[in-house]
Design a protein around this motif. Structure first.
Motif, PDB file in Angstrom:
ATOM      1  N   PRO A 149       0.819  -1.210   0.000  1.00  0.00           N
ATOM      2  CA  PRO A 149       0.000   0.000   0.000  1.00  0.00           C
ATOM      3  C   PRO A 149       0.853   1.261   0.000  1.00  0.00           C
ATOM      4  CG  PRO A 149       0.038  -0.972   2.191  1.00  0.00           C
ATOM      5  CD  PRO A 149       0.757  -1.928   1.283  1.00  0.00           C
ATOM      6  N   ALA A 152      -0.348   4.654   3.270  1.00  0.00           N
ATOM      7  CA  ALA A 152      -1.238   3.980   4.212  1.00  0.00           C
ATOM      8  C   ALA A 152      -1.300   4.735   5.536  1.00  0.00           C
ATOM      9  CB  ALA A 152      -0.769   2.551   4.440  1.00  0.00           C
ATOM     10  N   VAL A 158      -1.562  -4.723   3.309  1.00  0.00           N
ATOM     11  CA  VAL A 158      -2.110  -5.697   2.359  1.00  0.00           C
ATOM     12  C   VAL A 158      -1.763  -7.088   2.864  1.00  0.00           C
ATOM     13  CG1 VAL A 158      -1.970  -6.608   0.014  1.00  0.00           C
ATOM     14  CG2 VAL A 158      -1.965  -4.135   0.392  1.00  0.00           C
ATOM     15  N   LEU A 214      -7.103  -6.222   2.576  1.00  0.00           N
ATOM     16  CA  LEU A 214      -6.422  -5.282   3.462  1.00  0.00           C
ATOM     17  C   LEU A 214      -6.854  -5.508   4.908  1.00  0.00           C
ATOM     18  CD1 LEU A 214      -7.625  -3.273   0.801  1.00  0.00           C
ATOM     19  CD2 LEU A 214      -5.525  -2.191   1.587  1.00  0.00           C
ATOM     20  N   VAL A 224      -5.753   4.242   2.210  1.00  0.00           N
ATOM     21  CA  VAL A 224      -4.723   3.796   1.272  1.00  0.00           C
ATOM     22  C   VAL A 224      -4.860   4.637   0.016  1.00  0.00           C
ATOM     23  CG1 VAL A 224      -3.909   1.903  -0.195  1.00  0.00           C
ATOM     24  CG2 VAL A 224      -4.629   1.437   2.156  1.00  0.00           C
ATOM     25  N   LEU A 227      -1.449   1.570  -4.740  1.00  0.00           N
ATOM     26  CA  LEU A 227      -0.965   0.202  -4.586  1.00  0.00           C
ATOM     27  C   LEU A 227       0.228  -0.007  -5.522  1.00  0.00           C
ATOM     28  CD1 LEU A 227      -4.426  -1.619  -4.669  1.00  0.00           C
ATOM     29  CD2 LEU A 227      -3.017  -1.261  -2.636  1.00  0.00           C
TER      30      LEU A 227
END
Length: 261
Positions: A149, A152, A158, A214, A224, A227
């Protein structure tokens, strides 16, 4: 052979060896671009071999007395050979480096993948998000190795990921993610989860949805903002960033979305 012909033959052999080694390391097939330096090296080698055959197959020739040789001409020929070998080696190295860097298909981040949404969820909790459709810009396969992530907040991590085929319904519609508040293995409902992509971006059918699980470890708003997907293609690892904006807030009576405040 100590003559110019011998130098040409040895230089051609060295360039051919370098060229093939770079292609093997690059893990790619030979195309029109790779054939340019290869043909150049073959021409140089053929010319050198032809000169050698002509000089050795006929009757012995009378050697020219040393006093009438032209050292400047010999030096010029030697420098020409050296420059030709250097140029050939440079072109071969450049083509091999290009082949090494561009071998294998890549995930196209502009072809539609992304994860957005907000949802109240009581911590600790495990949730699942649909990251859209991942596809490749060329023929081949790519294996997803890791998902991290970006940006975050509040300890979001994750915990699992994979590619899942949509679930067709009797009315003709498809369901990708039925319950975002459940772990990935519950969301897929028996559908197969894989981590290898072969779908090309211009193909309409056969796509798989990118699912990300998640973990929200504690109360408070968690978020988040992207990615980072690491994958392997043609033996090399790459990382592509998928756009995302996922918000998970604390639940309260009547609250459906985190945007309600």
């Amino acid at each position: 052979m100590r003559s110019t012909t011998g130098r040409l033959l040895r230089g051609s052999a060295v360039m051919l060896t370098i060229f093939w080694m770079l292609l093997v390391v690059g893990g790619t097939s030979i195309g029109p671009i790779e054939l340019v330096p290869l043909l150049g090296v073959l021409v140089v080698g053929l010319v050198a071999y032809t000169r050698h055959v002509r000089r050795t197959s006929g009757p012995p020739r009378e050697r020219t007395p040393p006093m009438v040789r032209h050292p400047r001409g010999r030096k010029a020929t030697l420098w020409a050979v050296i420059c030709g070998i250097a140029l050939g080696a440079t072109a071969t190295t450049a083509v091999g480096a290009y082949a090494w860097a561009t071998a294998g298909p890549r995930i196209d981040p502009d072809a539609g993948p992304g994860a957005w949404g907000s949802m109240p969820v009581a911590a600790p909790a495990t949730v699942t998000s649909d990251g859209g459709d991942l596809c490749l810009d060329g023929e081949g396969t790519a294996e997803i190795l890791d998902v991290v992530p970006v940006g975050a907040l509040n300890g979001m991590t994750v915990t699992d990921f994979g590619l899942v085929a949509p679930d067709p319904q009797p009315d003709g519609s498809v369901v990708v993610l039925a319950d975002a508040s459940a772990p990935l293995h519950e969301v897929v409902e028996g559908r197969r989860v894989v981590r290898t992509i072969s779908h090309r971006c211009h193909e309409r059918e056969g796509y798989l949805s990118f699912m990300v699980e998640l973990r929200k470890p504690r109360p408070g708003e968690a978020r988040v903002r992207g990615l980072d997907v690491t994958y392997r293609s043609a033996g090399r690892e790459h990382t592509v960033r998928i756009d995302a904006d996922l918000v998970y807030c604390d639940p309260r009576p009547g609250r459906v979305s985190c945007e309600e405040g």
